[in-house]
Scaffold this motif. Structure first.
Motif, short mmCIF file in Angstrom:
data_model
loop_
_atom_site.label_atom_id
_atom_site.label_comp_id
_atom_site.label_asym_id
_atom_site.label_seq_id
_atom_site.Cartn_x
_atom_site.Cartn_y
_atom_site.Cartn_z
N SER A 6 18.56 43.97 20.68
CA SER A 6 19.75 43.19 21.00
C SER A 6 19.39 41.79 21.48
CB SER A 6 20.59 43.92 22.05
OG SER A 6 19.87 44.09 23.26
N SER A 7 18.34 41.68 22.30
CA SER A 7 17.91 40.36 22.77
C SER A 7 17.38 39.52 21.61
CB SER A 7 16.84 40.50 23.85
OG SER A 7 17.31 41.21 24.96
N GLY A 8 16.60 40.15 20.74
CA GLY A 8 16.08 39.44 19.58
C GLY A 8 17.18 38.97 18.65
N LEU A 9 18.21 39.82 18.48
CA LEU A 9 19.35 39.43 17.64
C LEU A 9 20.07 38.23 18.21
CD1 LEU A 9 21.33 40.00 15.30
CD2 LEU A 9 22.55 41.56 16.84
N LEU A 10 20.38 38.26 19.51
CA LEU A 10 21.09 37.15 20.13
C LEU A 10 20.25 35.88 20.11
CD1 LEU A 10 23.49 35.98 21.61
CD2 LEU A 10 22.60 36.95 23.74
N ALA A 11 18.95 36.01 20.34
CA ALA A 11 18.08 34.83 20.31
C ALA A 11 18.05 34.21 18.91
CB ALA A 11 16.67 35.20 20.76
N LEU A 12 17.96 35.04 17.89
CA LEU A 12 17.92 34.53 16.51
C LEU A 12 19.26 33.90 16.12
CD1 LEU A 12 15.93 37.32 14.62
CD2 LEU A 12 15.19 34.97 15.07
N VAL A 13 20.35 34.56 16.47
CA VAL A 13 21.68 34.01 16.16
C VAL A 13 21.88 32.69 16.90
CG1 VAL A 13 24.15 34.37 16.47
CG2 VAL A 13 22.73 36.21 15.58
N GLY A 14 21.50 32.65 18.18
CA GLY A 14 21.62 31.41 18.95
C GLY A 14 20.79 30.29 18.37
N LEU A 15 19.58 30.63 17.92
CA LEU A 15 18.72 29.61 17.32
C LEU A 15 19.33 29.09 16.02
CD1 LEU A 15 15.98 28.22 17.80
CD2 LEU A 15 14.94 29.99 16.37
N ALA A 16 19.88 30.00 15.22
CA ALA A 16 20.53 29.58 13.98
C ALA A 16 21.74 28.68 14.27
CB ALA A 16 20.96 30.81 13.18
N CYS A 17 22.53 29.03 15.29
CA CYS A 17 23.68 28.21 15.66
C CYS A 17 23.24 26.84 16.17
CB CYS A 17 24.51 28.92 16.72
SG CYS A 17 25.42 30.36 16.12
N THR A 18 22.11 26.80 16.87
CA THR A 18 21.58 25.53 17.36
C THR A 18 21.21 24.61 16.21
OG1 THR A 18 20.73 26.59 19.36
CG2 THR A 18 19.77 24.47 18.76
N PHE A 19 20.51 25.15 15.21
CA PHE A 19 20.16 24.34 14.04
C PHE A 19 21.40 23.95 13.25
CE2 PHE A 19 15.86 26.20 14.59
CZ PHE A 19 15.13 25.03 14.55
N TRP A 20 22.37 24.84 13.19
CA TRP A 20 23.63 24.55 12.50
C TRP A 20 24.33 23.36 13.16
CZ3 TRP A 20 28.15 28.67 12.26
CH2 TRP A 20 29.12 28.22 11.34
N LEU A 21 24.46 23.41 14.47
CA LEU A 21 25.08 22.30 15.19
C LEU A 21 24.26 21.02 15.07
CD1 LEU A 21 26.35 23.83 18.57
CD2 LEU A 21 27.70 22.44 16.99
N GLY A 22 22.94 21.15 15.22
CA GLY A 22 22.08 19.97 15.13
C GLY A 22 22.15 19.29 13.78
N GLY A 23 22.17 20.09 12.72
CA GLY A 23 22.28 19.51 11.38
C GLY A 23 23.62 18.87 11.13
N ALA A 24 24.69 19.46 11.69
CA ALA A 24 26.04 18.92 11.47
C ALA A 24 26.26 17.61 12.19
CB ALA A 24 27.08 19.95 11.92
N ARG A 25 25.49 17.33 13.25
CA ARG A 25 25.70 16.10 14.01
C ARG A 25 25.53 14.85 13.16
NH1 ARG A 25 22.31 15.89 19.41
NH2 ARG A 25 23.55 14.00 19.64
N GLN A 26 24.74 14.94 12.11
CA GLN A 26 24.50 13.77 11.25
C GLN A 26 25.77 13.32 10.54
OE1 GLN A 26 21.37 14.93 8.61
NE2 GLN A 26 19.89 15.34 10.24
N ARG A 27 26.74 14.22 10.38
CA ARG A 27 27.96 13.88 9.66
C ARG A 27 29.04 13.32 10.57
NH1 ARG A 27 27.09 19.21 7.80
NH2 ARG A 27 29.04 19.91 8.76
N TYR A 28 28.73 13.15 11.84
CA TYR A 28 29.74 12.72 12.81
C TYR A 28 29.45 11.30 13.29
CZ TYR A 28 31.75 17.39 13.13
OH TYR A 28 32.38 18.58 12.84
#
Length: 215
Positions: A6-28
């Motif tokens: 469960s910890s590994g799942l949340l860490a991986l999902v959180g990391l993916a969301c972080t990269f998702w947000l970071g990549g989207a910032r370029q369009r703003y």
């Protein structure tokens, strides 16, 4: 499900969301960058907490457990209010300056310490939980009637989050195991990140610009 999974799942999902947000910032545009940075902070805190939980389960060192507890508390008292504030500003097309975001961060820290000193952490957390949930739901609701998906994502994400928080414990006397709480959060964060990135703000993707409102 074990704590490791469960910890590994949340860490991986959180990391993916972080990269998702970071990549989207370029369009703003520049006016949205401080808000998106605060959204990144709101996602990074639970991600780091999950990573520490995973390390604590694997290496059983007390320092990892202390770090996990501290980061989980920071996520509850800082991360969620930040996500709610970001949702509000992006949904309304407001531009909040970096100094004012800094004042919000400082204010949240000051009120946390004040509540801790007065032994009012539990009611203060309930207040923050309600306020953050309402802001996220409001951000989805103001997209109606043109768009319904933001409200659906907000409702599902907030609902999953509230299942893990103090409101359910107060209302029904239920306390979920930490493993289930992490799984529910793993489902909630992608929905809420999608919600934030679907809000108009001053995004370059939005052909119809709202008038700038600088706070």
């Amino acid at each position: 499900m074990s704590v490791v999974l469960s910890s590994g799942l949340l860490a991986l999902v959180g990391l993916a969301c972080t990269f998702w947000l970071g990549g989207a910032r370029q369009r703003y545009q520049e006016g949205d960058q401080p808000a998106l940075f605060c959204a990144l902070l709101g996602v990074l805190l639970p991600t780091a907490a999950a990573a520490c939980s995973l390390a604590s389960a694997l290496f059983t060192h007390p320092d990892w457990q202390v770090a996990q507890l501290w980061l989980t508390q920071a996520s509850d008292f800082l991360g969620w209010p930040l996500l709610g504030a970001v949702a509000l500003t992006l949904s309304r097309g407001w531009v909040v300056s970096r100094p004012n975001w800094g004042r919000l961060l400082l204010g949240l820290c000051v009120f946390f310490e004040l509540a801790r000193q007065l032994d009012l952490l539990e009611p203060y957390q309930l207040l923050l939980t309600l306020l953050s949930a309402l802001l996220l739901l409001y951000a989805g609701a103001v997209q109606l009637p043109q768009r319904r998906l933001p409200l659906l994502a907000a409702s599902m994400g907030v609902g999953l989050w509230l299942l893990t928080g103090p409101l359910l414990e107060r209302a029904a006397g239920l306390a979920w195991p930490s493993e289930l709480r992490q799984v529910l959060l793993s489902l909630a964060y992608p929905l809420l990140v999608w919600l934030l990135l679907s809000l108009p703000g001053q995004s370059l993707q939005n052909p119809v610009k709202k008038p700038l409102k600088t706070v």
